[in-house]
Design a protein around this motif. Sequence first.
Motif, short mmCIF file in Angstrom:
data_model
loop_
_atom_site.label_atom_id
_atom_site.label_comp_id
_atom_site.label_asym_id
_atom_site.label_seq_id
_atom_site.Cartn_x
_atom_site.Cartn_y
_atom_site.Cartn_z
N ARG A 177 19.73 -24.88 70.55
CA ARG A 177 20.50 -25.35 69.40
C ARG A 177 19.62 -26.18 68.46
N HIS A 181 18.71 -25.19 64.54
CA HIS A 181 19.01 -26.06 63.39
C HIS A 181 17.74 -26.42 62.63
N GLN A 184 16.49 -22.68 61.07
CA GLN A 184 17.49 -21.94 60.30
C GLN A 184 17.23 -20.42 60.28
N ASP A 206 27.94 -19.58 69.48
CA ASP A 206 28.30 -20.82 68.80
C ASP A 206 27.13 -21.38 68.01
N ILE A 207 25.93 -21.28 68.59
CA ILE A 207 24.73 -21.76 67.88
C ILE A 207 24.48 -20.91 66.64
N LEU A 209 26.63 -19.27 64.93
CA LEU A 209 27.67 -19.58 63.96
C LEU A 209 27.34 -20.87 63.20
N GLU A 210 26.81 -21.86 63.91
CA GLU A 210 26.48 -23.14 63.29
C GLU A 210 25.42 -23.01 62.20
N VAL A 211 24.45 -22.09 62.40
CA VAL A 211 23.35 -21.98 61.43
C VAL A 211 23.49 -20.75 60.53
#
Length: 414
Positions: A177, A181, A184, A206-207, A209-211
């Motif tokens: 993760r 981040h 990117q 989930d990771i 989706l976050e980036v």
Amino acid sequence: MNKLLQELIEAEQQRQQDTINLIASENFTSRAVRQATGSVFMHKYSEGKIGKRYYEGNEIIDRLEEDTILKLKEFMLQNESEEVKNSWEANIQIPTGSIANLVVYNAVLSQQDTILSMFLPDGGHLSHGWSYDKDQKDEPYIHISGKSKSTFVSKIFNIVQYKTDPDTHLINYEKLREIAHRFQPKMIITGGTAYCRDIDYKKVHDIALEVGAFYLADIAHEAGLIGAGVLNSPFAFADFVTFTTHKTLRGPRGAVIMCRKEHIERVEKSVMPGLLGGPPNHSIAGLNQALSEALTEEFKTYAKQVVLNSTSLAEELKKRNYKLISNGTDKHLMVIDLRNKGVNGAEFSKTLANNGIITNKSTIPYETGSPAVPSGIRLGTPFITTRGLRTEHMAVIADLIDRVMHIYKSGKSD
């Protein structure tokens, strides 16, 4: 058939019968799969897609490809919810797993986009981007593509690779993760050739989706085991899933791209005209038969036995003081760190082969050797399980491996 070719076929058949094949990426197909793969379907060109070909005379090819896709989705998605089942499409015209990955990259990425994938010595794959610079110093948990640009993918995209935990050799999802981040990426990839543990696809989803990254799950090795329900499935979480058809799926040489429905048009354009011409129709025919076999209870039993044999062999090897990466396995393969035995993977895999046990040399996490002379070997159980071996045979195989080790070391000391 010419005499030399006939002799070579017979010699290879005999070699396969007379050896213990522990290559994790190989399997033994049924006679029906071989007959279909060697059929007259190899004579036909069928560039394009079902109902929209560039050559005439493809009505039967259309039926073959349509039925094979239906069987493929039935098998691979049989354990999924109706919502997930209805979310996926497939392209089965791909000749190899590496090309399947290239098709996905070409479909949704641009030059110099960042791909975040697993470091090759930790279990990743060349097609996920790789460069080897012998003296490069990496940050903890991170490898950034070096100057050598060893693969085509590393020349086109910016490759960042995550490493496993130095103590456990497992994916550290929190570190993954952090890396995502920081860099990117436009795409995150899981899977490869030598990661011995099951993957938490939801955490990676989930990771991603976050980036804002696409998520590609490369399940080349595990496809048959995932379809049979004995390993975690990525289909509720990934955007793309690629795999080969000749490993745990027990089919002919070939590969598949499955993707969310919203991506299928871009994938198909990336296949043709993007990267490929005529599909390997003979392999698609073989795949059709292999999927018919995979959709049986017998295949589910086989898939379970592959894992039982693998975990049993791992435990037997540990009893004999062999150090296993990640201390074991959840799937069909394992990697042995041979450094405590004072031998490298190149030497020992060749010695095993000379004694009728077929394995391959393998890098290990935090490798101290080189790709040509690595510290490990990789073993797998799909082939021997197809041939009927069960857990009670794994101690015998472990003993044979250990006997070869003792013979090799005694000869070396002399």
